[in-house]
Structure formats: structure tokens, C-alpha cells
Design a protein around this motif. Structure first.
Motif, PDB file in Angstrom:
ATOM      1  N   SER B  36       1.237  -0.978  -0.125  1.00  0.00           N
ATOM      2  CA  SER B  36      -0.167   0.168  -0.067  1.00  0.00           C
ATOM      3  C   SER B  36       0.376   1.153  -0.198  1.00  0.00           C
ATOM      4  CB  SER B  36      -1.233  -0.266   1.146  1.00  0.00           C
ATOM      5  OG  SER B  36       0.046   0.277   2.164  1.00  0.00           O
ATOM      6  N   THR B  42      -2.314   3.338  -1.071  1.00  0.00           N
ATOM      7  CA  THR B  42      -3.468   3.017  -1.240  1.00  0.00           C
ATOM      8  C   THR B  42      -4.264   2.486  -0.232  1.00  0.00           C
ATOM      9  OG1 THR B  42      -2.067   2.270  -3.936  1.00  0.00           O
ATOM     10  CG2 THR B  42      -3.632   0.595  -3.389  1.00  0.00           C
ATOM     11  N   ASP B  46      -8.120  -1.701  -0.772  1.00  0.00           N
ATOM     12  CA  ASP B  46      -8.280  -1.509  -1.627  1.00  0.00           C
ATOM     13  C   ASP B  46      -6.843  -2.311  -1.929  1.00  0.00           C
ATOM     14  OD1 ASP B  46      -9.986   0.569  -1.555  1.00  0.00           O
ATOM     15  OD2 ASP B  46      -8.248   2.061  -2.907  1.00  0.00           O
ATOM     16  N   ARG B  49      -8.476  -5.386  -1.796  1.00  0.00           N
ATOM     17  CA  ARG B  49      -9.508  -6.412  -2.571  1.00  0.00           C
ATOM     18  C   ARG B  49      -8.902  -6.859  -3.859  1.00  0.00           C
ATOM     19  NH1 ARG B  49     -12.433  -0.354  -2.575  1.00  0.00           N
ATOM     20  NH2 ARG B  49     -13.789  -0.961  -4.983  1.00  0.00           N
ATOM     21  N   VAL B  50      -7.441  -5.770  -4.228  1.00  0.00           N
ATOM     22  CA  VAL B  50      -7.173  -5.718  -5.710  1.00  0.00           C
ATOM     23  C   VAL B  50      -6.931  -7.560  -5.453  1.00  0.00           C
ATOM     24  CG1 VAL B  50      -5.020  -6.137  -7.054  1.00  0.00           C
ATOM     25  CG2 VAL B  50      -5.771  -2.992  -5.960  1.00  0.00           C
ATOM     26  N   GLU B  54     -10.030  -8.037  -7.636  1.00  0.00           N
ATOM     27  CA  GLU B  54     -11.424  -7.354  -7.934  1.00  0.00           C
ATOM     28  C   GLU B  54     -10.816  -5.909  -8.579  1.00  0.00           C
ATOM     29  OE1 GLU B  54     -13.896  -5.559  -5.158  1.00  0.00           O
ATOM     30  OE2 GLU B  54     -13.817  -7.913  -3.837  1.00  0.00           O
ATOM     31  N   GLN B  55     -11.591  -5.904  -9.391  1.00  0.00           N
ATOM     32  CA  GLN B  55     -10.571  -4.227 -10.358  1.00  0.00           C
ATOM     33  C   GLN B  55     -11.175  -3.142  -9.756  1.00  0.00           C
ATOM     34  OE1 GLN B  55      -8.789  -4.274 -13.113  1.00  0.00           O
ATOM     35  NE2 GLN B  55      -9.009  -6.762 -13.428  1.00  0.00           N
ATOM     36  N   VAL B  56     -10.111  -2.394  -8.800  1.00  0.00           N
ATOM     37  CA  VAL B  56     -10.076  -1.325  -8.429  1.00  0.00           C
ATOM     38  C   VAL B  56      -9.474  -0.222  -8.802  1.00  0.00           C
ATOM     39  CG1 VAL B  56      -8.958  -0.064  -6.415  1.00  0.00           C
ATOM     40  CG2 VAL B  56      -9.923  -2.597  -5.957  1.00  0.00           C
ATOM     41  N   ALA B  59      -5.316   1.843  -8.476  1.00  0.00           N
ATOM     42  CA  ALA B  59      -4.923   0.638  -7.905  1.00  0.00           C
ATOM     43  C   ALA B  59      -4.825  -0.733  -8.171  1.00  0.00           C
ATOM     44  CB  ALA B  59      -5.589   0.648  -6.961  1.00  0.00           C
ATOM     45  N   SER B  60      -5.144  -1.581  -8.803  1.00  0.00           N
ATOM     46  CA  SER B  60      -5.200  -2.516 -10.080  1.00  0.00           C
ATOM     47  C   SER B  60      -3.686  -2.657 -10.111  1.00  0.00           C
ATOM     48  CB  SER B  60      -5.720  -3.608 -10.820  1.00  0.00           C
ATOM     49  OG  SER B  60      -7.572  -3.568 -10.622  1.00  0.00           O
TER      50      SER B  60
END
Lengths: 347, 340
Positions: B36, B42, B46, B49-50, B54-56, B59-60
Motif C-alpha cells: 500500500s 493505496t 483497496d 480487494r486487489v 477485484e478491479q480497483v 490500484a489494480s
């Protein structure tokens, strides 16, 4: 195997050899050096006709061949000087530390000189040849004192293992620091990298000349410390009993070795293992008496470095192997052999 | 009479578990933190989640493509170096007998450089080369040192000599490389996580699992070896066989890590002694040292990337940080007269 037990009688019989025989060996080494010198001027990555070689020696620079030979002359001189300096420095260091594994490379002295030069170039913009040499000598001296202090702490004094470990640890650390110093400076990185390989290629008289006074003083101190080193070899207490001022004798002899290593490293870059190999080979020839060992190591070092440089030019034709690589490949197996001969104390 | 002893033992076990858990937590926290933190921040939410796929927005890429491969490599290589290093130190009963000092890392590194520069190989073949060379060097050093009976001291010295030769080889091969560049050179001399790609982490993970479980299965024998060869043999350890297995497992692990990140300076050497300071005689050093190795690489890489005026490869940082500790160790060991 019983190699360690065989060693003393062999050594005694050699040490018992007459001075006449030793003089003969010495003359043989001088002849060998002269022969190698001639070979070094005449061979290289380019074949040059005899007529051109003769013309070049007479001062001609008209053809490519003559120019190539003209470049080989200072190179040959530098190889001889550096070799004799490192050979003598190795013998003196082995005497001062009473340690068969002492070598400017193993003890980290070369890396210390490298770090000092790198810092000098990157942070203080040193450029003159004199400044290079002073910086390298200061770095070599500080590192030698540091490694010796660490290695000689505790029980048993400076044992081969403790000294070698302190030297290697210091080397690894200093290599990291050299990288850290050099990395932000792309402009000097290439130069320092190639200097760190250790070689005598590209030598010019202008580059050799500034180192001469240092080498001369170092050679004088080194060669004159034979009697002191002989006393030290008896052990500190006995040497003191014979009226030797042990600490002073060590310091003076070490100063000579440091001058030799520092000046050589400043000009050629670090060349390892030569200081280890040469004195051991010479000891096989003339025995442990430093009055003979020191001149033999001086001449032997010149012969070996010159031979290594010639080999490096022939083996990798049309390219060249830096002499530092060649000595590492000769020296490391030799180092292993020395280790295996010693009855090193288990701790 | 047995009761207080059992109580002491139980207390030691509790302490050991606690320390190991804390080290594991520390490593995990640092792993997430390095994901992060960076040029931009980040939020950990997030990041997670990445990691879950997941698509962020934004951040992805930074986390998934830039930071995650580095962090994964840091953890895997750090675990390998820490575990392999401490196994050697325990086996040879000398903190200075770590693979980076006795030539195994430089052997693997030299082989990797040779495979890449001279043979133009890529990927798993490079690792294979590194493992074979690392094993060959280890067995050579071992055979030379133990030819005339006990030779742990001799082993270290022989390793030092061979290591010097290999370093020269690396320098030479690199100087001959056509597209010579300093960053690449640094990787093979001191270690770097630049250019880490997630796809290449699999061999590293595989080696860690295979060789790591082999080593951990020998935990008891290794602990007994700390008492000395004779004592261990009297307690039923097959000394020669254990040594050989430890060498194969530790070298395999270290060589594969070296083939992907270069020999990150001093990590294999430092993890064991630090673990020993923390754990003491209360339990096996293997797992704590491995966790510390990963922690060191994570911290070193972060410092090299963001805390210094310019970006340094991780090996430069660990090399410079490790040096004073190494010297302290030598001084302390010499003072105590217990070695090296």
C-alpha cells in the motif's frame, strides 16, 4: 594422507641448502624475468613481425604493429612493478601477521583501497594521479588496521580463520558501499567498474610515474625488514627477548606493505591472490629465512604477474583477459591447497 | 523433580510459539504495507480487494502489476535465504559459515550469469543451472574440507577461496556481456528485485515447499547437531547423511532464489544470528530465521526504493546494513573466545 607430517623434513632439507644454490636460483629468476619481459613485448592479441618489433624498440611508430609494441612496453614495466610490489607485500604481510593466508585480497585491503578511491572520485572529484594514490594508500592502511584489529581480538590472537573472516566480511560490506557510492554517478560508474577488474592493460608511462616514489619507498622498507620479520617469526615473546621492539617492527613492516598495496591498487585496480601465492612458492625454493624470501618474492611476483598477463593476452584472443581474473584462477586453487596443508585449529 | 522441568519446558514452548507468531505477523504486516505504500498511497482495503481479484481503479495496476510481484519475490527469496542460511550455520556450528560467505551464493550467481549471458538461456533453465552449480560448489567445498576428517574451519576457508574465484568469474562474464549495463550487473553481484514478474515466482515457491519441508523434517537432527557431531551420533543421528540432506535442501533453495533475485547480500547470513538472539535455546531456529529473512528483504527493498535519495537495489541496502552487524558478531564471538 600424511602431507602435514612430511612437511617439516622437506622444508628443513631445503632450508639447509647452501647460499650458493640460493644465489643460483636468484640468477635463474632474473633470467626468467628477462625472458618473460621479452615475451611480453613480442606477443599479444596482435601478431607483429620481427622487423616491426625491432623498429618499435628503436622508437619507430610508423605501422600499427609498431604502435602495438610501443603500447606493450609500459604495460610490461607496470606488470613487473605491480607484481614485485604485490609479491613483496604478501611476504611481508604473512610475516607481520604470522599467518599463512595473509594476502592483500583476502584481508580486504584491496577493497578498502577501492572504496577510498570510489569515494574520492564520486564525492571529492579527485582527478590527479597523486591524489588517487594517496587516497588508495589511506584506504588500504585504514582497512588493514581495521581488519587486523577485529581479527586479532580474543583468544588465540590473529588466527588464519579469524583474519580471513574479518577480511571477507569487510570486503563484502565495502563492495556494497562501493556500489552505493558509484550507482548514482553513471558518468564514473563504467570507469570504476573496469578499474575494479584489476589489470595492467592500457598502461602508459604517465600513469606509472606518479606511483614510482611510493613503490620505491615501499620496496625499500619491505626489503629492509627481513631481519625484523625473522625475529617476529620466532613468536612475540622470543622476539622481545632478543631485543626486538615487537609493535614497532610490525608497524614499520606493515607500513611498507601498505604503501606497496595502495600504490599498486591505485594504478592497476585490485589484483588478488598474487601476494598469497608468490611467498609460498618462494618458501618452497629457499626456505623460511626472510633475508632470502623477500627478494625472491619480489622477483617471483614480477615473473608471475607478467606470466599471468601474457597468458591473459593469449588465452582469450582476440580479446584479453584482465590479469586480475587470471591471478584469481591461479590463486584460488592455490589458496585451497595452502588451507589443506595447514593443520588449522578447530575452534 | 520432573514437574518444574516440564513447567520450564512448557514456558519455553509458549515463548517460542509467541515469538514465531509475532514474526509471522510482522512479515505479513510488512507485506501488506509494502503493497500500500510507495510513490502513492493505496488504502489497505483497496490492496486486499486487489489481492482478492477485484478491479480497483488505479490500484489494480500499481498494486497488482508493480508492487505485488516485488513483494512476493521479496517474501519467497527472503524465506529461502533465511532458511537455507540458518541450516548451514547450524550444521557447521558457526554463524559465519553461511552460504554467502562460503561461496554457494556466488556459485549459483556465476552459473546464472553464465547461463544468461553466454548461453542466452531464460527462465527455469537458468534456475536449473544455478542449482547444479550451487550443489557442485557445495559438494566440492565439502569434499575438500572433510577429506582428512573433521574440517569445519577448513570448510569455511576453502569456501572463501573458491568464492573469490567465482566473484572474479562473474565480474569477467558481465564485462563481456554485449548489452552491458550496471543495473543488470548489480543484480548478479548484490541482488535486486527489479524486473520481478509474478509468473516467475512459481519455481521459487515450488523449491521453497519441496526443499523447505525436507529441511523442516530434519529439524530434530539439526538441533542435535548443534551439540557436536559425536554427541549427535551418540543420540542416534546419522551425521553424514543428515549433513548431505541439509546441504542438498539448503543449497537447492538458495540457488533457485539466487537465480531469480541474485545473491541478496547478507540475508542468509544475518537471519540466523538474529533469530538466535530472539529465540535463544528455546526452540528450533529454522522457522524464525526464515521469517526474519523475508522481513529483512521486504524492509531492505522498501528502504532502497523509497527512503534513500535514489533507488538502490535491495542487495546494496542489506549489504550496507548487514556489515556493522557482521563485524559486531565477529568481535563478540572473538571476545567470548567461542569462535569463529
Amino acid at each position: 594422507m600424511t602431507a602435514p607430517d612430511l612437511h617439516p623434513p622437506v622444508r628443513r632439507s631445503i632450508a639447509g641448502r647452501s647460499n650458493g644454490l640460493r644465489s643460483l636460483w636468484l640468477a635463474g629468476l632474473v633470467a626468467l624475468l628477462a625472458g618473460l619481459g621479452a615475451l611480453s613485448v613480442t606477443t599479444g592479441s596482435r601478431d607483429v613481425a620481427w622487423a616491426d618489433i625491432v623498429a618499435a624498440l628503436a622508437g619507430g611508430r610508423d605501422t600499427i604493429g609498431q604502435a602495438a609494441v610501443a603500447l606493450r612496453i609500459p604495460r610490461t614495466l607496470l606488470a613487473m612493478l605491480a607484481g614485485s610490489a604485490l609479491g613483496l607485500a604478501g611476504a611481508v604481510m604473512q610475516g607481520v601477521t604470522r599467518n599463512p593466508l595473509a594476502d592483500p585480497g583476502i584481508l580486504g585491503v584491496n577493497t578498502g583501497a577501492s572504496l577510498a578511491v570510489a569515494i574520492g572520485v564520486a564525492w571529492f572529484n579527485i582527478a590527479s594521479a597523486d591524489a588517487y594514490i594517496w587516497t588508495a594508500i589511506a584506504g588500504a592502511g585504514l582497512t588493514a588496521a581495521f581488519v587486523y584489529t577485529i581479527g586479532s581480538m580474543g583468544r588465540g590472537g590473529a588466527t588464519p580463520l579469524k583474519l580471513a573472516l574479518a577480511g571477507v566480511a569487510t570486503s563484502i560490506a565495502f563492495s556494497s558501499l562501493v556500489t552505493a557510492v558509484v550507482l548514482p554517478r553513471n558518468d564514473i560508474a563504467g570507469g570504476i567498474r573496469s578499474w575494479q577488474m584489476g589489470g595492467v592493460g592500457g598502461a602508459t608511462f604517465e600513469r606509472i610515474l606518479p606511483a614510482m616514489p611510493f613503490l620505491a619507498v615501499g620496496l625499500a622498507i619491505g626489503l629492509l625488514s627481513a631481519r625484523r620479520l625473522n625475529s617476529l617469526a620466532l613468536g612475540d615473546e622470543l622476539a622481545a627477548g632478543l631485543g626486538e621492539r615487537v609493535a614497532l617492527a610490525r608497524a614499520v613492516a606493515a607500513l611498507g606493505a601498505i604503501l606497496l598495496c595502495g600504490a599498486t591498487t591505485a594504478v592497476c585496480g585490485p589484483i588478488g591472490f598474487l601476494g598469497l601465492v608468490v611467498p609460498h612458492l618462494c618458501r618452497l625454493l629457499v626456505g623460511p629465512d626472510y633475508r632470502w624470501l623477500l627478494p625472491f618474492s619480489t622477483l617471483g611476483g614480477a615473473c608471475l604477474l607478467l606470466a599471468a598477463d601474457i597468458a591473459g593476452r593469449i588465452v582469450a584472443r582476440p580479446a584479453e583477459l584482465d590479469v586480475g581474473i587470471v591471478t584469481a584462477f591461479i590463486g584460488a586453487p592455490f589458496f585451497v591447497w595452502v588451507v589443506m596443508q595447514q593443520r588449522i585449529r578447530e575452534l | 523433580m520432573t514437574t518444574p522441568l516440564t513447567a520450564t519446558r512448557a514456558r519455553q514452548m509458549r515463548y517460542y510459539r509467541l515469538v514465531t507468531t509475532i514474526l509471522l505477523a510482522l512479515m505479513t504486516v510488512l507485506f501488506v504495507l509494502t503493497l500500500s505504500l510507495g510513490q502513492s498511497f493505496t488504502p489497505p482495503g483497496d490492496v486486499i480487494r486487489v489481492l482478492l481479484g477485484e478491479q480497483v481503479g488505479g490500484a489494480s495496476f500499481t498494486v497488482g502489476q508493480l508492487r505485488l510481484p516485488r513483494a512476493v519475490f521479496a517474501v519467497l527469496a527472503g524465506l529461502s535465504f533465511g532458511l537455507g542460511g540458518v541450516a548451514f550455520q547450524i550444521m557447521l556450528r558457526n554463524p559465519l559459515a553461511s552460504p554467502d560467505i562460503i561461496g554457494i551464493s556466488s556459485g549459483a550467481s556465476a552459473a546464472a550469469v553464465f547461463a544468461i549471458v553466454v548461453l542466452s538461456l531464460k527462465g527455469p533453465l537458468v534456475s536449473l543451472f544455478a542449482v547444479i552449480a550451487g550443489l557442485a560448489i557445495a559438494l566440492l567445498v565439502y569434499a575438500l574440507a572433510f577429506r582428512k576428517g573433521a574440517g569445519r574451519t577448513r570448510l569455511i576457508l576453502i569456501g572463501i577461496g573458491i568464492s573469490a574465484m567465482l566473484e572474479s568469474t562473474i565480474a569477467y562474464i558481465l564485462s563481456q556481456a554485449p548489452d552491458w549495463n550496471l543495473q543488470e550487473a548489480q543484480r548478479w553481484l548484490t541482488g535486486s528485485l527489479n524486473g520481478a514478474q509474478l509468473g516467475q515466482a512459481l519455481p521459487l515457491l515450488g523449491a521453497l515447499i519441496v526443499f523447505g519441508s525436507l529441511l523442516l523434517s530434519r529439524t530434530r537432527d539439526l538441533e542435535l547437531l548443534r551439540l557436536g557431531d559425536d554427541a549427535a551420533a551418540a543420540l542416534g543421528v546419522q551425521v553424514g547423511r543428515t549433513r548431505l540432506m541439509v546441504i542438498i535442501a539448503a543449497v537447492g533453495m538458495i540457488a533457485i532464489a539466487t537465480a531469480s533475485t541474485g545473491p541478496i547480500a547478507f540475508v542468509a547470513f544475518l537471519s540466523g544470528p538474529i533469530a538466535a538472539r530472539i529465540v535463544g535455546p528455546r526452540g528450533s531456529l529454522l522457522i524464525p530465521a526464515a521469517l526474519l529473512g523475508a522481513t529483512l528483504v521486504l524492509v531492505g527493498d522498501y528502504a532502497g526504493q523509497f527512503l534513500l535519495p535514489m533507488r538502490y537495489p535491495v542487495g546494496v541496502v542489506t549489504g550496507a546494513l548487514g556489515a556493522p552487524y557482521l563485524i559486531y558478531l565477529i568481535v563478540r564471538a572473538n571476545r567470548a573466545g567461542s569462535g569463529p
